[in-house]
Every structure is written in structure tokens, then in C-alpha cells.
Design a protein around this motif. Structure first.
Motif, PDB file in Angstrom:
ATOM      1  N   TYR A 121       6.831   8.201   6.208  1.00 26.52           N
ATOM      2  CA  TYR A 121       6.509   8.833   5.114  1.00 26.52           C
ATOM      3  C   TYR A 121       6.220  10.319   5.365  1.00 26.52           C
ATOM      4  CZ  TYR A 121       6.340   4.729   2.135  1.00 26.52           C
ATOM      5  OH  TYR A 121       6.818   3.604   1.426  1.00 26.52           O
ATOM      6  N   ASP A 136      -6.072   6.858   4.189  1.00 28.17           N
ATOM      7  CA  ASP A 136      -6.455   7.120   2.634  1.00 28.17           C
ATOM      8  C   ASP A 136      -7.773   7.182   2.181  1.00 28.17           C
ATOM      9  OD1 ASP A 136      -6.547   4.343   3.622  1.00 28.17           O
ATOM     10  OD2 ASP A 136      -6.286   3.572   1.597  1.00 28.17           O
ATOM     11  N   GLU A 183      -7.873  11.106   1.548  1.00 27.92           N
ATOM     12  CA  GLU A 183      -7.817  11.869   0.249  1.00 27.92           C
ATOM     13  C   GLU A 183      -8.818  12.844   0.031  1.00 27.92           C
ATOM     14  OE1 GLU A 183      -6.463  10.538  -3.993  1.00 27.92           O
ATOM     15  OE2 GLU A 183      -7.543   9.050  -2.779  1.00 27.92           O
ATOM     16  N   LEU A 215       2.124   7.165   1.090  1.00 29.78           N
ATOM     17  CA  LEU A 215       2.653   8.568   0.734  1.00 29.78           C
ATOM     18  C   LEU A 215       1.595   9.534   1.068  1.00 29.78           C
ATOM     19  CD1 LEU A 215       4.299   7.309  -2.650  1.00 29.78           C
ATOM     20  CD2 LEU A 215       5.494   8.391  -0.943  1.00 29.78           C
ATOM     21  N   LEU A 216       0.334   9.177   0.513  1.00 30.45           N
ATOM     22  CA  LEU A 216      -0.719  10.038   0.980  1.00 30.45           C
ATOM     23  C   LEU A 216      -0.827  10.514   2.303  1.00 30.45           C
ATOM     24  CD1 LEU A 216      -3.457  11.576  -0.180  1.00 30.45           C
ATOM     25  CD2 LEU A 216      -4.460   9.589   0.390  1.00 30.45           C
ATOM     26  N   ASP A 222      -3.618   3.158   6.889  1.00 29.01           N
ATOM     27  CA  ASP A 222      -4.524   2.928   5.782  1.00 29.01           C
ATOM     28  C   ASP A 222      -5.666   1.982   6.229  1.00 29.01           C
ATOM     29  OD1 ASP A 222      -4.005   0.177   4.779  1.00 29.01           O
ATOM     30  OD2 ASP A 222      -1.868   0.974   4.890  1.00 29.01           O
ATOM     31  N   ASN A 230       0.847  -1.178   0.021  1.00 27.46           N
ATOM     32  CA  ASN A 230      -0.072  -0.086  -0.015  1.00 27.46           C
ATOM     33  C   ASN A 230       0.900   1.155   0.076  1.00 27.46           C
ATOM     34  OD1 ASN A 230      -2.310  -1.600  -0.030  1.00 27.46           O
ATOM     35  ND2 ASN A 230      -2.095  -1.691   2.573  1.00 27.46           N
ATOM     36  N   LYS A 231       2.021   1.303  -1.000  1.00 23.01           N
ATOM     37  CA  LYS A 231       2.908   2.304  -0.712  1.00 23.01           C
ATOM     38  C   LYS A 231       2.273   3.609  -1.095  1.00 23.01           C
ATOM     39  CE  LYS A 231       7.523   3.720  -2.281  1.00 23.01           C
ATOM     40  NZ  LYS A 231       8.684   3.465  -2.994  1.00 23.01           N
ATOM     41  N   GLU A 232       1.404   3.882  -2.095  1.00 22.77           N
ATOM     42  CA  GLU A 232       0.543   4.999  -2.579  1.00 22.77           C
ATOM     43  C   GLU A 232      -0.220   5.463  -1.445  1.00 22.77           C
ATOM     44  OE1 GLU A 232       1.224   6.667  -5.262  1.00 22.77           O
ATOM     45  OE2 GLU A 232       2.624   5.288  -5.669  1.00 22.77           O
ATOM     46  N   ALA A 233      -0.936   4.641  -0.758  1.00 23.09           N
ATOM     47  CA  ALA A 233      -1.745   5.106   0.300  1.00 23.09           C
ATOM     48  C   ALA A 233      -0.745   5.829   1.412  1.00 23.09           C
ATOM     49  CB  ALA A 233      -2.397   3.968   1.104  1.00 23.09           C
TER      50      ALA A 233
END
Length: 256
Positions: free
Chosen positions: A104, A230, A251, A78-79, A206, A73-76
Motif C-alpha cells: 500500500y 492505524d 491517524e 491504506l492509511l 495495524d 482491515n483495508k482502510e487501515a
């Protein structure tokens, strides 16, 4: 079809460790009564057991290695790190927990002035070392490879001597009933101690961590200062968040 569902149910429980009946009903799109009937058969297989509000694997679970958790869940993450950085002000002293999400936050807060980071996470220490503007207080102890962090009595004692404005905390599982939970005794004790030291406890997690309870509870969900995630949490969490005036960021939303 039912046999396939039973096997999928069992594999899901063994993978998660502990799950609620509501989670299973939602995940497999069946009623609570159907879940109960299925679980009665699975209990006879001898791989799971009943726990308060749900079921749990009979096999002892250990945390996934940090290298694997960091890639999930890297994108989450980062957010979440970017959103969480908005809570950090010039001159803050903050605690970064040993989870794979908390580091992060570092790229953004490196732009602040005179921020002091307190952490027992080797990953956070390493990442923070990339930014000369950040000051780091490293808590020692016995190194735990699975969490890439230092644990032990000395780590807990050191926390009592340090002033911390904000605590950015992670959790193996998050639920309304059991709050924030973790699998490892000393990690949970460190989390419990730091939440007593910090004025504002901010969860970075997340949605894969929600509706899941691990072995040891260390903080009540309703006592959080803020939740950074996220996606919008489900209605059960929103009710607690609104009732307790917990700040919420996910988000495309501003703080509630």
C-alpha cells in the motif's frame, strides 16, 4: 455465563494461535486471576497449552492465504501505506516485506524519483509493475503460495549483496516482550537477514497485530526506527517508543 466465556476464550485462542494473559483479561474484561482459573479448565480440554507469558493452540497454524489477508482491515492498510510513504526520499533503495500491508506504500512513492525497491513479495512486484517510475529488484527462490513470496537460502544470500537504506517490515504478531514475530521459518529468516542489512527498520502493522505473539521472533520492538500503525498504541508500547526515540505515525498525528 461462565461456560459461554470459556467457549469464547477457547475459540479466541485457537483463532489467534498464541495470546498473552493480559490480552485475554483485556479482551474479556476480567481479572488476570479469573483468566488463570478459566485457563486451568481449558487446558484440561486438550486444545491449548501454556507458553511463556500466555497460552497457545496445540494445533499447528499456517498463514491465511494472501488474498484473504489483503482484504482484511483495508482502510487501515491504506492509511498506513500513505503515512509510511513519507519516509521515502528521492534516490532511496528500500526493502518491501511480504506482508499484505507493505504494497500500500507503492502509489505514493511512485511520485518520487529514482526509488529502487527490493522485494521477495510477488504481490509487491506485481503492484510495483504498474508504476514505470519505480525500479524493482526481485529476489528469487522457491515460491510460497500462502505468503505470495519467494523464500529459501538463495533469497537470503541475495540480500547480503544488496545495499538497502530503509526496510519496511511486516509481522504476524507484535508484542513488547517478544518483539516482531512470524509463523514461517524461512519468512522469519528473511526478515531477520534484511533487518541486518537495512539502516532504518520501519514497522507497518495495524493494531490487530499488536499484543499477539507468533511462533518465531525475528526483531526487537525497541530496535525499530519507526512504527506506522492505524491507532495510538497502548501505554506499554508508548513507554518503549518514547524511551527509545522511535518515530511513531498513526491517524491524525505527526511523527513523535
Amino acid at each position: 455465563m461462565r461456560l459461554e466465556r470459556l467457549n469464547s476464550l477457547e475459540n479466541y485462542i485457537l483463532d489467534k494461535g498464541t495470546v498473552s494473559l493480559e490480552d485475554l483479561a483485556a479482551r474479556f474484561k476480567v481479572s488476570i486471576n479469573t483468566v488463570r482459573r478459566d485457563l486451568n479448565e481449558l487446558l484440561a480440554r486438550g486444545q491449548i497449552k501454556k507458553v511463556y507469558g500466555g497460552v497457545s493452540s496445540l494445533h499447528e497454524t499456517t498463514p491465511l492465504p494472501m488474498s484473504i489477508r489483503a482484504a482484511k482491515n483495508k482502510e487501515a492498510k491504506l492509511l498506513i501505506g500513505r503515512l509510511a510513504s513519507g519516509f521515502v526520499e528521492d534516490g532511496d533503495s528500500i526493502f518491501l516485506d511480504s506482508g499484505s500491508t507493505t504494497p500500500y506504500i507503492l502509489p505514493e512513492i511512485s511520485k518520487r524519483n529514482n526509488v529502487i525497491i527490493v522485494t521477495h513479495s510477488l504481490t509487491a512486484m506485481y503492484e510495483a509493475s504498474k508504476y514505470p517510475s519505480l525500479k524493482v529488484i526481485a529476489l528469487g527462490g522457491m515460491y510460497n503460495q500462502s505468503t505470495s513470496s519467494y523464500i529459501g537460502i538463495s533469497t537470503i544470500e541475495a540480500l547480503s549483496k544488496i545495499s538497502i537504506n530503509k526496510v519496511f517490515i511486516a509481522a504476524t504478531g507484535v508484542s513488547v516482550e517478544h518483539g516482531l514475530t512470524n509463523t514461517t521459518y524461512f519468512e522469519a529468516e528473511i526478515k531477520r537477514k534484511v533487518t541486518q542489512c537495512g539502516k532504518k527498520i520501519i514497522l507497518m502493522a495495524d493494531q490487530s497485530k499488536f499484543d499477539f505473539s507468533s511462533t518465531i521472533s525475528f526483531f526487537h520492538f525497541e530496535d525499530l526506527y519507526a512504527v506506522i500503525t492505524d491507532k495510538k498504541p497502548s501505554a506499554a508500547y508508548m513507554e518503549v517508543i518514547e524511551r527509545n526515540n522511535i518515530r511513531l505515525l498513526y491517524e491524525d498525528i505527526k511523527a513523535v
